[in-house]
Write an enzyme that holds these catalytic residues in place. Structure first.
Site, PDB file in Angstrom:
ATOM      1  N   GLY A   1      -6.594 -12.376  17.853  1.00  0.00           N
ATOM      2  CA  GLY A   1      -7.975 -12.251  17.420  1.00  0.00           C
ATOM      3  C   GLY A   1      -8.218 -12.968  16.107  1.00  0.00           C
ATOM      4  O   GLY A   1      -7.282 -13.418  15.432  1.00  0.00           O
TER       5      GLY A   1
ATOM      6  N   CYS B   1       5.306  21.569 -11.182  1.00  0.00           N
ATOM      7  CA  CYS B   1       4.208  21.858 -12.128  1.00  0.00           C
ATOM      8  C   CYS B   1       2.986  22.490 -11.482  1.00  0.00           C
ATOM      9  O   CYS B   1       2.028  22.825 -12.178  1.00  0.00           O
ATOM     10  CB  CYS B   1       3.799  20.581 -12.858  1.00  0.00           C
ATOM     11  SG  CYS B   1       2.792  19.454 -11.857  1.00  0.00           S
TER      12      CYS B   1
ATOM     13  N   CYS C   1       2.865  21.168  -6.055  1.00  0.00           N
ATOM     14  CA  CYS C   1       4.095  20.615  -6.618  1.00  0.00           C
ATOM     15  C   CYS C   1       4.995  21.755  -7.093  1.00  0.00           C
ATOM     16  O   CYS C   1       4.540  22.645  -7.810  1.00  0.00           O
ATOM     17  CB  CYS C   1       3.760  19.685  -7.787  1.00  0.00           C
ATOM     18  SG  CYS C   1       5.189  19.121  -8.728  1.00  0.00           S
TER      19      CYS C   1
ATOM     20  N   HIS D   1       0.809  -1.220   0.000  1.00  0.00           N
ATOM     21  CA  HIS D   1       0.000   0.000   0.000  1.00  0.00           C
ATOM     22  C   HIS D   1       0.842   1.270   0.000  1.00  0.00           C
ATOM     23  O   HIS D   1       0.352   2.345   0.342  1.00  0.00           O
ATOM     24  CB  HIS D   1      -0.946  -0.008   1.209  1.00  0.00           C
ATOM     25  CG  HIS D   1      -1.904  -1.158   1.197  1.00  0.00           C
ATOM     26  ND1 HIS D   1      -2.282  -1.846   2.332  1.00  0.00           N
ATOM     27  CD2 HIS D   1      -2.560  -1.761   0.167  1.00  0.00           C
ATOM     28  CE1 HIS D   1      -3.115  -2.812   2.006  1.00  0.00           C
ATOM     29  NE2 HIS D   1      -3.307  -2.783   0.693  1.00  0.00           N
TER      30      HIS D   1
ATOM     31  N   SER E   1      -2.127  -9.489  11.024  1.00  0.00           N
ATOM     32  CA  SER E   1      -3.170  -8.985  10.124  1.00  0.00           C
ATOM     33  C   SER E   1      -4.409  -9.849  10.223  1.00  0.00           C
ATOM     34  O   SER E   1      -4.322 -11.081  10.216  1.00  0.00           O
ATOM     35  CB  SER E   1      -2.681  -8.976   8.666  1.00  0.00           C
ATOM     36  OG  SER E   1      -3.718  -8.552   7.798  1.00  0.00           O
TER      37      SER E   1
END
Length: 291
Positions: A267, A202, A199, A140, A240
């Site tokens: 869990g 740009c 930015c 991610h 996870s």
């Protein structure tokens, strides 16, 4: 050893110490593997003082009604971006100072020993990188990098912090609590006057190099991870619940390949009904016991 009342464990759900049988079972699993594929989630970083989203009683969803920013909202709304970056600016010094814990270091050592074939982390906190892991994919992305949505130019998040400070020399806000991605909680009034840089190349919109909720991981990255999984002979999920499909798909692929799968998580998880081994312990407590 770290006591259970240590502040670094305040976001770790309560659990019993590893049972000797559990240690033996995980040891056998790891010993039988020659090319281990490891996937980590937020539960490996809670012991470094970073909260997760879903843990019972201590996760963000259990403690607050806050939800992470959605990709579409960030893209379309300047006020949403202002709110996100103001909160991120306040939280960054603390979030970026978190250090790897024992579990991160153990996985780095497994890589050095040739036991760990590839590591995929769903976390965006850079702790595996800080620990020294190299055979790794940040599924991610990582909050320590920022890029321009228009031209693609990348800068370090630490460099952007300096831009924020220059644009907001007198702006101050007191934060209340931290989220898993380094976000802190601020009121709309606090955020109102915060200036967000564009930015420098740009003038485009700057975004952290992370996959926000509602966005998708690139197909190129997904293909790459599937290739690393195809080269592996077993899978270990550490910290996870695998509720997010972007990670869960690789467990499904491992199941389809009939690879042995072990899960180490406090869990229940989405995989519990089909894995070879489920262990309900702290990553930083059980992993160091495996040789």
């Amino acid at each position: 050893s770290v006591s259970r009342t240590s502040p670094s464990l305040s976001f770790v759900p309560a659990c019993l110490p590893p049972h000797p049988v559990e240690v033996e079972e995980l040891q056998r699993f790891v010993s039988n593997s020659k090319k281990l594929f490891v996937m980590t989630g937020a539960g490996i970083s809670t012991e470094s003082g970073i909260p997760d989203y879903r843990s019972e009683g201590v996760g963000l969803y259990a403690r607050t009604d806050r939800r992470p920013i959605q990709h579409a909202e960030f893209i379309r709304s300047a006020s949403a971006r202002q709110r996100y970056w103001a909160r991120n600016f306040v939280g960054w010094p603390q979030f970026s100072s978190h250090q790897p814990n024992t579990a991160h270091l153990v996985l780095r050592d497994w890589e050095k020993l040739g036991k760990l074939h590839w590591l995929v982390t769903q976390n965006v906190d850079a702790l595996h990188t800080k620990a020294g892991s190299q055979r790794m994919t940040e599924l991610h992305g990582c909050t320590h990098r920022v890029f321009c949505l228009a031209c693609g130019d990348q800068i370090l998040r630490s460099e952007l912090q300096e831009h924020f400070e220059a644009l907001n020399p007198t702006w101050k806000a007191e934060a209340f609590g931290m989220a898993p991605d380094g976000d802190v909680f601020l009121t709309d009034e606090q955020v109102h006057d915060f200036q967000v840089p564009a930015c420098r190349k740009c003038g485009g919109i700057l975004k952290p190099d992370v996959t926000f909720f509602g966005d998708t991981v690139s197909q190129e990255k997904v293909r790459f991870v599937h290739q690393r999984l195809a080269e592996s002979d077993s899978m270990l999920v550490a910290g996870s619940s695998m509720q997010v499909y972007s990670g869960y798909r690789f467990a499904l692929a491992a199941r389809d390949k009939k690879l042995p799968i072990a899960v180490l998580n406090i869990g229940p998880t989405r995989l519990d009904h089909f894995v070879s081994l489920k262990l309900n312990s702290r990553c930083g407590e059980l992993l160091p016991l495996i040789v």
